[in-house]
Design an enzyme around this catalytic site. Structure first.
Site, mmCIF file in Angstrom:
data_model
loop_
_atom_site.group_PDB
_atom_site.id
_atom_site.type_symbol
_atom_site.label_atom_id
_atom_site.label_comp_id
_atom_site.label_asym_id
_atom_site.label_seq_id
_atom_site.Cartn_x
_atom_site.Cartn_y
_atom_site.Cartn_z
ATOM 1 C CE LYS A 260 -3.801 -2.346 2.404
ATOM 2 N NZ LYS A 260 -4.833 -2.228 3.461
ATOM 3 C CE1 TYR B 288 -9.096 -3.706 0.432
ATOM 4 C CE2 TYR B 288 -8.616 -1.394 0.089
ATOM 5 C CZ TYR B 288 -8.216 -2.645 0.498
ATOM 6 O OH TYR B 288 -6.941 -2.840 0.990
ATOM 7 C CG ASN C 219 -3.542 -2.575 6.924
ATOM 8 O OD1 ASN C 219 -3.363 -2.196 5.764
ATOM 9 N ND2 ASN C 219 -4.652 -3.176 7.315
ATOM 10 C CG HIS D 191 -4.821 -6.335 -0.550
ATOM 11 N ND1 HIS D 191 -6.084 -6.539 -0.025
ATOM 12 C CD2 HIS D 191 -4.762 -7.083 -1.688
ATOM 13 C CE1 HIS D 191 -6.757 -7.367 -0.833
ATOM 14 N NE2 HIS D 191 -5.977 -7.706 -1.843
ATOM 15 C CD GLU E 209 -7.798 -8.811 -4.507
ATOM 16 O OE1 GLU E 209 -8.598 -8.348 -3.668
ATOM 17 O OE2 GLU E 209 -6.741 -9.398 -4.180
HETATM 18 N N1 UDP Z 1 -9.870 -0.625 6.925
HETATM 19 C C1 UDP Z 1 -9.939 0.513 7.720
HETATM 20 N N2 UDP Z 1 -10.794 0.498 8.808
HETATM 21 C C2 UDP Z 1 -11.541 -0.581 9.130
HETATM 22 C C3 UDP Z 1 -11.471 -1.733 8.309
HETATM 23 C C4 UDP Z 1 -10.618 -1.731 7.217
HETATM 24 O O1 UDP Z 1 -9.278 1.502 7.451
HETATM 25 O O2 UDP Z 1 -12.284 -0.537 10.128
HETATM 26 C C5 UDP Z 1 -8.937 -0.627 5.774
HETATM 27 C C6 UDP Z 1 -7.612 -1.311 6.117
HETATM 28 O O3 UDP Z 1 -6.567 -0.659 5.402
HETATM 29 C C7 UDP Z 1 -7.861 -2.717 5.582
HETATM 30 C C8 UDP Z 1 -8.679 -2.442 4.327
HETATM 31 O O4 UDP Z 1 -9.527 -1.343 4.692
HETATM 32 O O5 UDP Z 1 -6.658 -3.412 5.302
HETATM 33 C C9 UDP Z 1 -9.517 -3.615 3.834
HETATM 34 O O6 UDP Z 1 -10.301 -4.105 4.881
HETATM 35 P P1 UDP Z 1 -10.513 -5.671 5.095
HETATM 36 O O7 UDP Z 1 -11.595 -5.831 6.116
HETATM 37 O O8 UDP Z 1 -10.714 -6.339 3.768
HETATM 38 O O9 UDP Z 1 -9.145 -6.132 5.792
HETATM 39 P P2 UDP Z 1 -7.881 -6.953 5.221
HETATM 40 O O10 UDP Z 1 -8.392 -8.025 4.301
HETATM 41 O O11 UDP Z 1 -6.990 -5.958 4.534
HETATM 42 O O12 UDP Z 1 -7.228 -7.527 6.461
HETATM 43 MG MG MG Z 2 -9.763 -7.895 2.755
#
Ligand code: UDP
Ligand code: MG
Length: 153
Positions: A16, A56, A119, A122, A133
């Site tokens: 990211k 997303y 974080n 991805h 993707e």
């Molecule tokens: N995200 C965020 N706040 C939240 C949940 C998700 O900013 O409460 C962001 C975070 O960068 C996350 C991304 O949106 O990695 C995608 O969310 P997902 O639930 O798919 O988590 P991941 O698969 O990345 O663990």
């Molecule tokens: Mg995810």
């Protein structure tokens, strides 16, 4: 000198904007390579808000979605197709839980992420998501290159 043959699959990983900005591309790639992943494709790209909406879809209704779009379009990302045995599950393990405070110590997010949002990385959450993707970020790739069940010696 292949002395064994293991079934592999491919998955999609994306470094990211915070990871690229902080100079963590090499660190993230090294962690995957040490675990046995091979880089099949890599591309440094600037995502548009349309790309983020496609990437997303499950978050589109969240009140914080505009902030995620702002973050994901804030600078270049590095899109990766990585190959390994059990690539999808192994990549999710290496990446760790979304919240770095809940991520397993030793995972990328526990070690490097600064918040739930920022974080660093991805990773696709299923084989079908990985296929979608990869097709989005590498539209020129042939289907057999994206096959999640191919073999390499
Ligand atoms: N995200 C965020 N706040 C939240 C949940 C998700 O900013 O409460 C962001 C975070 O960068 C996350 C991304 O949106 O990695 C995608 O969310 P997902 O639930 O798919 O988590 P991941 O698969 O990345 O663990
Ligand atoms: Mg995810």
């Amino acid at each position: 000198m292949a002395i064994y043959k293991q079934a592999t699959e491919t998955t999609f990983v994306l470094i990211k904007p915070d990871g690229v900005r902080r100079g963590l591309v090499g660190e993230v790639l090294a962690r995957f390579e040490r675990r046995g992943f091979v880089v099949r494709r890599a591309s440094c790209v600037q995502m548009t808000s349309g790309d983020v909406a496609e990437h997303y879809p499950h978050l589109a209704a969240e009140p914080f979605f505009p902030e995620i779009v702002g973050f994901m379009t804030s600078g270049p990302v590095v899109a990766l197709v990585l190959e390994a045995p059990n690539a999808v599950a192994a990549a999710r393990q290496i990446v760790g839980a979304t919240d770095p405070m809940k991520a397993e110590p030793g995972s990328i997010r526990a070690d490097l992420a600064t918040s739930v949002r920022f974080n660093v990385v991805h990773a696709a959450d299923s084989e079908s998501t990985a296929r979608r993707e990869i097709a989005h970020f590498f539209p020129g790739a042939r289907d057999e290159e994206n096959d999640v069940s191919d073999e390499r010696s």
